[in-house]
Design a protein around this motif. Structure first.
Motif, PDB file in Angstrom:
ATOM      1  N   ALA A 248       0.858  -1.192   0.000  1.00 44.18           N
ATOM      2  CA  ALA A 248       0.000   0.000   0.000  1.00 44.18           C
ATOM      3  C   ALA A 248       0.890   1.237   0.000  1.00 44.18           C
ATOM      4  N   PRO A 249       1.382   1.646  -1.177  1.00 40.05           N
ATOM      5  CA  PRO A 249       2.386   2.714  -1.240  1.00 40.05           C
ATOM      6  C   PRO A 249       1.919   4.078  -0.758  1.00 40.05           C
ATOM      7  N   THR A 250       0.610   4.334  -0.710  1.00 37.03           N
ATOM      8  CA  THR A 250       0.122   5.648  -0.276  1.00 37.03           C
ATOM      9  C   THR A 250      -0.485   5.611   1.125  1.00 37.03           C
ATOM     10  N   LEU A 251      -0.291   4.515   1.838  1.00 34.01           N
ATOM     11  CA  LEU A 251      -0.930   4.346   3.143  1.00 34.01           C
ATOM     12  C   LEU A 251      -0.467   5.396   4.150  1.00 34.01           C
ATOM     13  N   ASN A 252      -1.433   5.946   4.875  1.00 34.42           N
ATOM     14  CA  ASN A 252      -1.140   6.804   6.025  1.00 34.42           C
ATOM     15  C   ASN A 252      -1.344   5.952   7.280  1.00 34.42           C
ATOM     16  N   PRO A 253      -0.289   5.511   7.947  1.00 32.25           N
ATOM     17  CA  PRO A 253      -0.452   4.607   9.104  1.00 32.25           C
ATOM     18  C   PRO A 253      -1.121   5.267  10.296  1.00 32.25           C
ATOM     19  N   ASP A 254      -1.276   6.599  10.257  1.00 30.22           N
ATOM     20  CA  ASP A 254      -1.966   7.276  11.356  1.00 30.22           C
ATOM     21  C   ASP A 254      -3.476   7.218  11.213  1.00 30.22           C
ATOM     22  N   SER A 255      -3.965   6.794  10.036  1.00 29.02           N
ATOM     23  CA  SER A 255      -5.408   6.686   9.805  1.00 29.02           C
ATOM     24  C   SER A 255      -5.853   5.262  10.100  1.00 29.02           C
ATOM     25  N   ALA A 256      -6.591   5.077  11.171  1.00 28.65           N
ATOM     26  CA  ALA A 256      -7.023   3.729  11.557  1.00 28.65           C
ATOM     27  C   ALA A 256      -7.885   3.071  10.478  1.00 28.65           C
ATOM     28  N   PRO A 257      -8.867   3.782   9.856  1.00 33.14           N
ATOM     29  CA  PRO A 257      -9.663   3.124   8.800  1.00 33.14           C
ATOM     30  C   PRO A 257      -8.810   2.707   7.602  1.00 33.14           C
ATOM     31  N   ASP A 258      -7.894   3.598   7.168  1.00 36.37           N
ATOM     32  CA  ASP A 258      -7.034   3.252   6.033  1.00 36.37           C
ATOM     33  C   ASP A 258      -6.126   2.071   6.373  1.00 36.37           C
ATOM     34  N   LEU A 259      -5.598   2.084   7.590  1.00 38.19           N
ATOM     35  CA  LEU A 259      -4.705   1.005   8.003  1.00 38.19           C
ATOM     36  C   LEU A 259      -5.454  -0.318   8.071  1.00 38.19           C
ATOM     37  N   LEU A 260      -6.672  -0.303   8.599  1.00 36.39           N
ATOM     38  CA  LEU A 260      -7.454  -1.528   8.706  1.00 36.39           C
ATOM     39  C   LEU A 260      -7.768  -2.090   7.321  1.00 36.39           C
TER      40      LEU A 260
END
Length: 551
Positions: free
Chosen positions: A209-221
């Motif tokens: 996931a090259p654009t992942l923001n690890p601070d966003s819980a929904p995106d990370l999940l």
């Protein structure tokens, strides 16, 4: 003698009270004259009676005036209006003027600031509330316990103000060095530190996931699910159960993110001034009587930065931690002779192994925590029958508190702090579940809610009594430190308190005497609460230059 003090607009009223609690001598003085008057009366050893320590005492400390004793009427009111030990209710029970106040502002108030707080309590209000509280305590069948609790609460309020005033010694340069070693160079505002960004890249690569923001819980999940990681949340405890290349760097990222957010460079700029960390403490800010913090994260100093807590030159830090406090308190409350014997053998969990309760120290700890918090499954559930056989009185005590909670009853600590009643919604759910028309899902949910509240009351009686022991320990230690005097105008001073741990900054020459005082105060606290019942409250005490060396 008792001396009442109250704001009176641009002046302050001070009055000596007679034995019946009535005003015998009184005067109205300007706020600027108050420090001198308090210093003059303090020489006679009074107990100061005022509405709120947090609104008066910090300004006196700034003026160089400390007091030995007080009665904090708001702190005491909060205990008495709920306590089942107070069989005669306070006349002011519905008086909003004695309810909890908003914490004082972050900035230290001055005496002139206090004159403009809008607090409408006059001297007559203070005197009447004091008399009402004294009468309520005197009428209680547990008067001695309540009296001790109110004195400890009031002493705690003094300590809280003094801790903020003195501050915890803190080396800002060392803190920056620690941050740089863990996070990399200080980043620009809004930019992640280098170490966090490197870990974020590892997480992105592992999850594809090259654009992942690890601070966003929904995106990370979503990214975890897309990579085949079947978790319901992104919480640490759940992620740690998963085997995947992304988990290791993700958990490390979360740890560094907490450090950066809670104790990073911004925190350092905001809370460390002149080599001291001065957070705000809220005595009895938690329903069980434990303290809370207002700003600065005083009760959550992570181990990564404790190396920056460094004693001033010529001083050491005497760090004392009460070992396994809550189980020891439970043994004393329940009068469990067998468990009390185990407390006198040093490490309580090792004693449980010796007694055959568990096969390892780790399992013994799990069993005891299960008893305190109501765990019924896993290792706790397996070991509970052995704990019941070995320590029947202790386990019965918390079981009784749990059953009371499940029935919606109030429980009370050893000295007299009572739990809140469950909410009206909780009670309505219990009433409805008992009716014939209630469905199986509603009955199941009501039972779950009842068990949850039972776990709360089970722990309330133990954690609340442990908080009472800690307050008595703190109050007695404060008194002993004052009696030790000083070395080169440096007295030993309490600089930190965390539930069952204290730090005293002491001149090196007094380190041994302070360590002895810490231990003696712990013994006295046990005797004050539990008399001669032979429970040992063991302490781990270390004299160190920096907090991180205390172990």
């Amino acid at each position: 003698m008792d001396v009442a003090l109250a704001a009176a607009g641009e002046a302050v009223e001070v009055a000596v009270l007679d034995r019946s609690g009535r005003t015998s001598q009184g005067q109205r003085i300007a706020w600027t004259e108050l420090p001198a008057r308090v210093r003059e009366l303090e020489a006679q050893g009074p107990r100061w009676v005022w509405a709120d320590t947090g609104r008066v005492y910090p300004a006196l400390l700034d003026a160089g005036v400390a007091v030995a004793r007080c009665q904090d009427l708001r702190q005491c009111h909060a205990v008495l209006v709920r306590s089942t030990y107070a069989t005669v209710p306070l006349p002011s029970v519905d008086d909003a003027r004695w309810g909890a106040q908003e914490p004082a502002p972050d900035a230290e108030p001055t005496l002139l600031d206090l004159a403009d707080t809008g607090d409408t309590l006059a001297l007559v209000d203070v005197v009447e509330e004091h008399r009402a509280q004294q009468a309520t305590v005197a009428a209680s069948p547990y008067a001695a316990r309540l009296r001790l609790l109110l004195a400890a609460e009031s002493a705690g309020a003094l300590v809280a103000a003094e801790l903020t005033h003195v501050g915890l010694p803190f080396d800002a340069a060392e803190h920056e060095r620690l941050l740089t070693s863990l996070l990399g160079p200080r980043p620009l505002p809004g930019v992640r530190p280098r170490a966090m960004e490197d870990l974020a890249d590892q997480v992105r690569d592992a999850l594809g996931a090259p654009t992942l923001n690890p601070d966003s819980a929904p995106d990370l999940l979503r990214a975890l699910h897309s990579a085949g990681v079947a978790v319901e949340t992104t919480r640490q405890w759940e992620l740690s159960q998963v085997e995947h290349p992304a988990v290791g760097p993700l958990l490390e990222y979360k740890k560094l993110a907490r450090l950066h957010g809670a104790n990073g460079w911004s925190w350092l700029s905001a809370w460390v001034v002149g080599g001291r960390f001065r957070p705000g403490y809220i005595p009895s800010g938690v329903v069980t009587g434990r303290w809370a913090a207002r700003g600065g994260g005083a009760l959550q100093l992570p181990k990564q930065i404790r190396g920056a807590v460094v004693a001033d030159p010529g001083c050491v830090l005497v760090v004392a931690d009460a070992a396994q406090l809550e189980p020891r308190v439970l043994a004393a409350m329940a009068r469990d002779e067998a468990m009390a014997t185990a407390t006198r053998r040093g490490d309580l969990y090792s004693a449980l192994v010796d007694d055959g309760v568990a096969d390892t120290r780790a399992h013994a700890k799990v069993a005891m925590l299960g008893a305190l918090y109501g765990a019924t499954s896993g290792e706790s559930g397996r070991l509970m029958p052995r704990l019941v056989r070995s320590y029947p009185a202790a386990t019965a005590y918390v079981e009784q508190a749990a059953r009371a909670g499940e029935a919606g009853e109030v429980v009370t600590t050893w000295l007299g702090r009572s739990s809140p009643a469950p909410s009206e919604a909780w009670q309505e759910a219990q009433r409805w579940s008992a009716l014939p028309e209630a469905g199986p899902d509603e009955r199941r949910q009501a039972r779950t809610q009842a068990r949850d509240w039972g776990r709360f009351t089970r722990n309330f009686v133990v954690q609340g009594t442990a908080a009472e022991w800690a307050l008595c320990w703190l109050a007695d230690l404060r008194r002993q430190l004052a009696a030790l005097g000083d070395v080169d105008a440096r007295p030993p001073r309490l600089v930190y308190f965390l539930h069952d741990e204290v730090i005293v900054e002491a001149p090196t020459a007094l380190a041994g005497a302070v360590a002895d005082a810490v231990r003696a105060s712990a013994r006295r606290a046990g005797q004050l609460l539990f008399g001669t019942f032979p429970v040992e409250f063991a302490l781990d005490v270390a004299c160190v230059d920096r907090y991180s060396d205390a172990g």
